[in-house]
Scaffold this active site. Structure first.
Site, PDB file in Angstrom:
ATOM      1  N   TYR A 108    -107.126  10.215 -59.229  1.00  0.00           N
ATOM      2  CA  TYR A 108    -106.743  10.141 -58.083  1.00  0.00           C
ATOM      3  C   TYR A 108    -107.556  10.834 -56.921  1.00  0.00           C
ATOM      4  O   TYR A 108    -107.549  10.636 -55.837  1.00  0.00           O
ATOM      5  CB  TYR A 108    -105.205  10.191 -57.678  1.00  0.00           C
ATOM      6  CG  TYR A 108    -104.167   9.298 -58.471  1.00  0.00           C
ATOM      7  CD1 TYR A 108    -104.309   8.031 -58.446  1.00  0.00           C
ATOM      8  CD2 TYR A 108    -103.658   9.897 -59.475  1.00  0.00           C
ATOM      9  CE1 TYR A 108    -103.443   7.447 -59.170  1.00  0.00           C
ATOM     10  CE2 TYR A 108    -102.799   9.118 -60.546  1.00  0.00           C
ATOM     11  CZ  TYR A 108    -102.669   7.949 -60.085  1.00  0.00           C
ATOM     12  OH  TYR A 108    -101.831   7.093 -60.890  1.00  0.00           O
ATOM     13  N   HIS A 168    -106.066   7.819 -50.303  1.00  0.00           N
ATOM     14  CA  HIS A 168    -104.712   8.494 -50.320  1.00  0.00           C
ATOM     15  C   HIS A 168    -104.548   9.864 -50.435  1.00  0.00           C
ATOM     16  O   HIS A 168    -103.458  10.332 -50.222  1.00  0.00           O
ATOM     17  CB  HIS A 168    -103.775   7.497 -51.423  1.00  0.00           C
ATOM     18  CG  HIS A 168    -102.400   7.110 -50.966  1.00  0.00           C
ATOM     19  ND1 HIS A 168    -102.116   6.914 -49.457  1.00  0.00           N
ATOM     20  CD2 HIS A 168    -101.335   6.649 -51.527  1.00  0.00           C
ATOM     21  CE1 HIS A 168    -100.758   6.651 -49.517  1.00  0.00           C
ATOM     22  NE2 HIS A 168    -100.174   6.368 -50.636  1.00  0.00           N
ATOM     23  N   ASN A 195     -94.962   9.139 -53.295  1.00  0.00           N
ATOM     24  CA  ASN A 195     -93.567   8.577 -52.884  1.00  0.00           C
ATOM     25  C   ASN A 195     -92.381   9.379 -52.948  1.00  0.00           C
ATOM     26  O   ASN A 195     -91.369   9.122 -52.398  1.00  0.00           O
ATOM     27  CB  ASN A 195     -93.297   7.234 -53.668  1.00  0.00           C
ATOM     28  CG  ASN A 195     -93.994   6.157 -53.550  1.00  0.00           C
ATOM     29  OD1 ASN A 195     -95.080   6.248 -52.771  1.00  0.00           O
ATOM     30  ND2 ASN A 195     -93.660   4.950 -54.242  1.00  0.00           N
ATOM     31  N   ASP A 232    -103.309  10.517 -44.901  1.00  0.00           N
ATOM     32  CA  ASP A 232    -103.956   9.159 -44.632  1.00  0.00           C
ATOM     33  C   ASP A 232    -103.245   8.254 -43.688  1.00  0.00           C
ATOM     34  O   ASP A 232    -102.116   8.240 -43.657  1.00  0.00           O
ATOM     35  CB  ASP A 232    -104.438   8.436 -45.790  1.00  0.00           C
ATOM     36  CG  ASP A 232    -103.358   7.927 -46.661  1.00  0.00           C
ATOM     37  OD1 ASP A 232    -102.409   8.864 -47.172  1.00  0.00           O
ATOM     38  OD2 ASP A 232    -103.196   6.675 -46.696  1.00  0.00           O
ATOM     39  N   ASN A 247     -95.135   6.118 -47.134  1.00  0.00           N
ATOM     40  CA  ASN A 247     -94.163   6.493 -48.153  1.00  0.00           C
ATOM     41  C   ASN A 247     -94.020   8.054 -48.180  1.00  0.00           C
ATOM     42  O   ASN A 247     -92.809   8.514 -48.393  1.00  0.00           O
ATOM     43  CB  ASN A 247     -94.356   5.925 -49.299  1.00  0.00           C
ATOM     44  CG  ASN A 247     -94.021   4.548 -49.590  1.00  0.00           C
ATOM     45  OD1 ASN A 247     -93.696   3.777 -48.671  1.00  0.00           O
ATOM     46  ND2 ASN A 247     -94.644   3.563 -50.358  1.00  0.00           N
TER      47      ASN A 247
END
Length: 211
Positions: free
Chosen positions: A14, A19, A66, A91, A112
């Protein structure tokens, strides 16, 4: 003491995602000052240092986006952080690429990570530094698959050049908040959504901007 949280997802897969721009910002902030994320506190990796005499804790939640609030809550309790001393970098698809917006309070706007922090922290009255990653295309619709695919996608080579400049700009914005206050930082760094991406060589003092 100030707690500065960069939002993102842990794991190398990631690392370059849109994100994860919050992670990128706090990593840059730490590296520039020779701080390292060597501590694991609760559900986050942290780095510690001083900036203009102010104690700073940088954090990268390890809970995935989240559940970011779970990690943030543990740190705010441990360090007795007030809402005005919590800064969260994340973001924002509603802003054009590279646009920075700083504000205190407000809704999660569907993010989230922010929604989780508001729920766990018990208030929305903390500082956010929103970084524009824009919608995937002009034909964007709000289908969840498109949203997820966009934010979990990597920046393109062209976008990466813009984001590198923005990360430097965020560093200056954080320094300004700590040294000169939130209002000064908002005056210096907030731009309309139609403006070009901010440039890191804008070093005007607050009184120059306001005057």
């Amino acid at each position: 003491m100030k707690l500065i949280v960069g939002l993102g997802n842990p794991g190398n897969q990631y690392a370059s995602n849109r994100h994860n721009v919050g992670f990128m910002c706090v990593a840059h902030f730490a590296k520039k000052r020779g701080w390292s994320f060597e501590k694991k506190e609760g559900l986050a990796r942290t780095a510690h240092g001083k900036l203009n005499g102010e104690e700073i804790v940088l954090a990268r939640p390890q809970t995935f986006m989240n559940a970011s609030g779970e990690a943030v809550k543990k740190l705010t309790v441990k360090y007795h952080i007030k809402p005005e001393d919590l800064m969260v970098i994340h973001d924002d698809m509603d802003l054009n690429l590279g646009i920075i917006r700083i504000r205190q309070g407000g809704s999660s706007a569907g993010h989230n990570g922010i929604e989780s922090i508001i729920y766990e922290f018990g208030t929305a009255n903390f500082i956010r530094l929103r970084i524009g990653v824009e919608h995937p295309s002009e034909a964007f619709t709000k289908r969840s698959t498109q949203v997820i695919g966009h934010v979990l996608g990597d920046f393109s080579d062209e976008e990466t050049g813009v984001i590198k400049e923005v990360i430097n700009e965020v560093d200056l914005a954080l320094t300004t908040i700590v040294s000169d206050g939130l209002d000064c930082a908002m005056n210096r760094f907030n731009k309309s959504n139609t403006s070009p991406p901010p440039r890191s060589n804008r070093l005007l003092e607050c009184d120059e901007v306001n005057g």
